[in-house]
Design a protein around this motif. Structure first.
Motif, PDB file in Angstrom:
ATOM      1  N   SER A   1       0.690  -1.056  -0.417  1.00 33.03           N
ATOM      2  CA  SER A   1       0.210  -0.233   0.036  1.00 33.03           C
ATOM      3  C   SER A   1       0.594   1.339  -0.012  1.00 33.03           C
ATOM      4  N   ASN A   2       1.850   1.039   0.774  1.00 33.68           N
ATOM      5  CA  ASN A   2       2.786   2.286   0.817  1.00 33.68           C
ATOM      6  C   ASN A   2       3.691   2.630  -0.842  1.00 33.68           C
ATOM      7  N   ILE A   3       3.996   1.476  -1.166  1.00 34.45           N
ATOM      8  CA  ILE A   3       4.296   2.171  -2.239  1.00 34.45           C
ATOM      9  C   ILE A   3       3.463   1.928  -3.634  1.00 34.45           C
ATOM     10  N   VAL A   4       1.589   1.943  -3.462  1.00 33.10           N
ATOM     11  CA  VAL A   4       1.009   2.229  -4.486  1.00 33.10           C
ATOM     12  C   VAL A   4       0.479   3.672  -3.601  1.00 33.10           C
ATOM     13  N   PHE A   5       0.361   3.443  -2.776  1.00 37.82           N
ATOM     14  CA  PHE A   5      -0.181   5.324  -2.398  1.00 37.82           C
ATOM     15  C   PHE A   5       1.048   6.662  -3.125  1.00 37.82           C
ATOM     16  N   GLY A   6       2.293   5.609  -2.430  1.00 43.06           N
ATOM     17  CA  GLY A   6       3.550   6.604  -3.570  1.00 43.06           C
ATOM     18  C   GLY A   6       3.690   6.971  -4.748  1.00 43.06           C
ATOM     19  N   ILE A   7       3.151   5.856  -5.315  1.00 47.51           N
ATOM     20  CA  ILE A   7       2.833   6.258  -6.868  1.00 47.51           C
ATOM     21  C   ILE A   7       1.861   7.080  -6.889  1.00 47.51           C
ATOM     22  N   LEU A   8       0.572   6.868  -6.315  1.00 50.20           N
ATOM     23  CA  LEU A   8      -0.178   7.188  -6.179  1.00 50.20           C
ATOM     24  C   LEU A   8      -0.309   9.198  -6.818  1.00 50.20           C
ATOM     25  N   PHE A   9       0.091   9.125  -5.372  1.00 49.69           N
ATOM     26  CA  PHE A   9       0.161  10.495  -4.701  1.00 49.69           C
ATOM     27  C   PHE A   9       1.338  11.526  -6.125  1.00 49.69           C
ATOM     28  N   VAL A  10       1.723  10.743  -6.737  1.00 46.53           N
ATOM     29  CA  VAL A  10       3.069  12.016  -7.783  1.00 46.53           C
ATOM     30  C   VAL A  10       2.108  11.842  -8.913  1.00 46.53           C
ATOM     31  N   ILE A  11       1.363  10.807  -9.257  1.00 50.74           N
ATOM     32  CA  ILE A  11       1.065  11.106 -10.629  1.00 50.74           C
ATOM     33  C   ILE A  11      -0.364  11.979 -10.154  1.00 50.74           C
ATOM     34  N   LEU A  12      -1.066  12.429  -8.840  1.00 57.19           N
ATOM     35  CA  LEU A  12      -2.134  13.229  -8.673  1.00 57.19           C
ATOM     36  C   LEU A  12      -1.499  14.151  -9.081  1.00 57.19           C
ATOM     37  N   PHE A  13      -0.437  14.610  -7.927  1.00 58.86           N
ATOM     38  CA  PHE A  13      -0.032  16.046  -7.883  1.00 58.86           C
ATOM     39  C   PHE A  13       0.645  16.449  -9.057  1.00 58.86           C
TER      40      PHE A  13
ATOM     41  N   TRP B   1      -9.791  20.898  -8.389  1.00 56.49           N
ATOM     42  CA  TRP B   1      -9.739  21.211  -7.056  1.00 56.49           C
ATOM     43  C   TRP B   1     -10.223  19.690  -6.501  1.00 56.49           C
ATOM     44  N   SER B   2     -10.855  18.912  -7.040  1.00 59.52           N
ATOM     45  CA  SER B   2     -11.340  17.714  -6.959  1.00 59.52           C
ATOM     46  C   SER B   2     -10.058  16.779  -6.720  1.00 59.52           C
ATOM     47  N   THR B   3      -8.924  17.076  -7.593  1.00 63.26           N
ATOM     48  CA  THR B   3      -7.472  16.075  -8.211  1.00 63.26           C
ATOM     49  C   THR B   3      -6.871  16.813  -6.669  1.00 63.26           C
ATOM     50  N   LEU B   4      -7.032  17.663  -6.232  1.00 60.99           N
ATOM     51  CA  LEU B   4      -6.514  17.670  -5.146  1.00 60.99           C
ATOM     52  C   LEU B   4      -6.262  17.731  -4.082  1.00 60.99           C
ATOM     53  N   PHE B   5      -7.849  17.564  -3.203  1.00 58.41           N
ATOM     54  CA  PHE B   5      -8.506  16.778  -2.701  1.00 58.41           C
ATOM     55  C   PHE B   5      -8.395  14.959  -2.758  1.00 58.41           C
ATOM     56  N   ILE B   6      -8.307  14.340  -3.766  1.00 56.25           N
ATOM     57  CA  ILE B   6      -7.968  12.730  -3.825  1.00 56.25           C
ATOM     58  C   ILE B   6      -6.212  12.664  -3.707  1.00 56.25           C
ATOM     59  N   ALA B   7      -5.582  14.055  -4.285  1.00 58.33           N
ATOM     60  CA  ALA B   7      -4.078  13.311  -4.162  1.00 58.33           C
ATOM     61  C   ALA B   7      -4.125  13.963  -2.066  1.00 58.33           C
ATOM     62  N   TYR B   8      -4.594  14.872  -1.650  1.00 61.31           N
ATOM     63  CA  TYR B   8      -4.369  15.117  -0.378  1.00 61.31           C
ATOM     64  C   TYR B   8      -4.647  13.444   0.200  1.00 61.31           C
ATOM     65  N   TYR B   9      -5.707  13.373   0.054  1.00 57.90           N
ATOM     66  CA  TYR B   9      -6.023  11.385   0.869  1.00 57.90           C
ATOM     67  C   TYR B   9      -4.693  11.404   0.792  1.00 57.90           C
TER      68      TYR B   9
ATOM     69  N   PHE C   1      -5.758  14.064  12.488  1.00 54.89           N
ATOM     70  CA  PHE C   1      -5.157  15.552  12.081  1.00 54.89           C
ATOM     71  C   PHE C   1      -5.913  15.505  10.280  1.00 54.89           C
ATOM     72  N   GLY C   2      -4.650  14.501   9.617  1.00 55.12           N
ATOM     73  CA  GLY C   2      -5.623  14.250   8.469  1.00 55.12           C
ATOM     74  C   GLY C   2      -6.932  14.362   7.727  1.00 55.12           C
ATOM     75  N   ALA C   3      -7.946  13.812   8.949  1.00 57.37           N
ATOM     76  CA  ALA C   3      -9.667  14.227   8.483  1.00 57.37           C
ATOM     77  C   ALA C   3      -9.604  16.001   9.246  1.00 57.37           C
ATOM     78  N   LEU C   4      -9.503  16.255  10.240  1.00 56.36           N
ATOM     79  CA  LEU C   4      -9.680  17.897  10.792  1.00 56.36           C
ATOM     80  C   LEU C   4      -9.078  18.333   9.502  1.00 56.36           C
ATOM     81  N   ALA C   5      -8.386  18.283   9.419  1.00 52.95           N
ATOM     82  CA  ALA C   5      -7.440  18.927   8.018  1.00 52.95           C
ATOM     83  C   ALA C   5      -8.277  19.470   7.051  1.00 52.95           C
ATOM     84  N   GLY C   6      -8.495  17.991   6.198  1.00 51.90           N
ATOM     85  CA  GLY C   6      -9.524  18.069   4.851  1.00 51.90           C
ATOM     86  C   GLY C   6     -11.099  18.768   5.695  1.00 51.90           C
TER      87      GLY C   6
END
Length: 168
Positions: free
Chosen positions: A29-41, A56-64, A106-111
């Motif tokens: 999961s760490n590898i998949v989320f890392g690659i996915l974050f780079v692509i979304l960024f 904005w929706s892509t930014l929120f998906i990248a944030y989560y 923190f992730g949920a509150l900031a989100g």
């Protein structure tokens, strides 16, 4: 005729095997989320340059995705230590649980706050998704609080383990 000896699998062996499995899933999961974050960024930067409102929706998906990357990193470290240690009641394990709980909380509150700010101050099309996103944030927040409670229980178990070791 083969004489087979049936070996009994102990609960400790099952425990270590489960910890090893969860460690493997967390690493994947760490590898998949890392690659996915780079692509979304990269996608967010492209949409920002083009001036698309869907940024904005892509930014929120990248944030989560980043939040879940951090969570899976804590879980990977946690289950690696659980698999290798002789007892689960160790302070470093409780600290990893607290870290994972902090990421979720923190992730949920900031989100929640970021989503409201985007709706109020930016021209976004996120209004219909408000209840869905805030409900997901609430669930993530509650899971973080439950994990924080388990971390405190483990910390208390560490204290009892230490007292027991000192008594012997």
């Amino acid at each position: 005729m083969k004489n087979t000896v049936k070996q009994e699998v102990t609960s400790e062996q099952r425990y270590r095997a489960i910890c090893g499995n969860v460690y493997g899933y967390a690493l994947g999961s760490n590898i998949v989320f890392g690659i996915l974050f780079v692509i979304l960024f990269i996608a967010v930067i492209g949409q920002l340059i083009e001036g698309k409102d869907s940024m904005w929706s892509t930014l929120f998906i990248a944030y989560y995705t980043l939040v879940f990357f951090l969570l899976s990193n804590f879980m990977r470290q946690l289950f690696k230590r659980l698999k290798e240690s002789d007892t689960p009641f160790r302070y470093d394990i409780a600290d990893k649980m607290k870290g994972a709980a902090g990421v979720l909380t923190f992730g949920a509150l900031a989100g929640m706050i970021l989503f409201i700010i985007c709706i109020l101050f930016f021209n976004t099309s996120a209004h219909p998704d408000f209840l869905i996103v805030q409900s997901v944030n609430l669930v993530i927040l509650v899971i973080g609080m439950i994990l924080q409670t388990f971390a405190l229980i483990f910390e208390y178990g560490c204290k009892l383990q230490q007292e027991s070791d000192e008594t012997l």
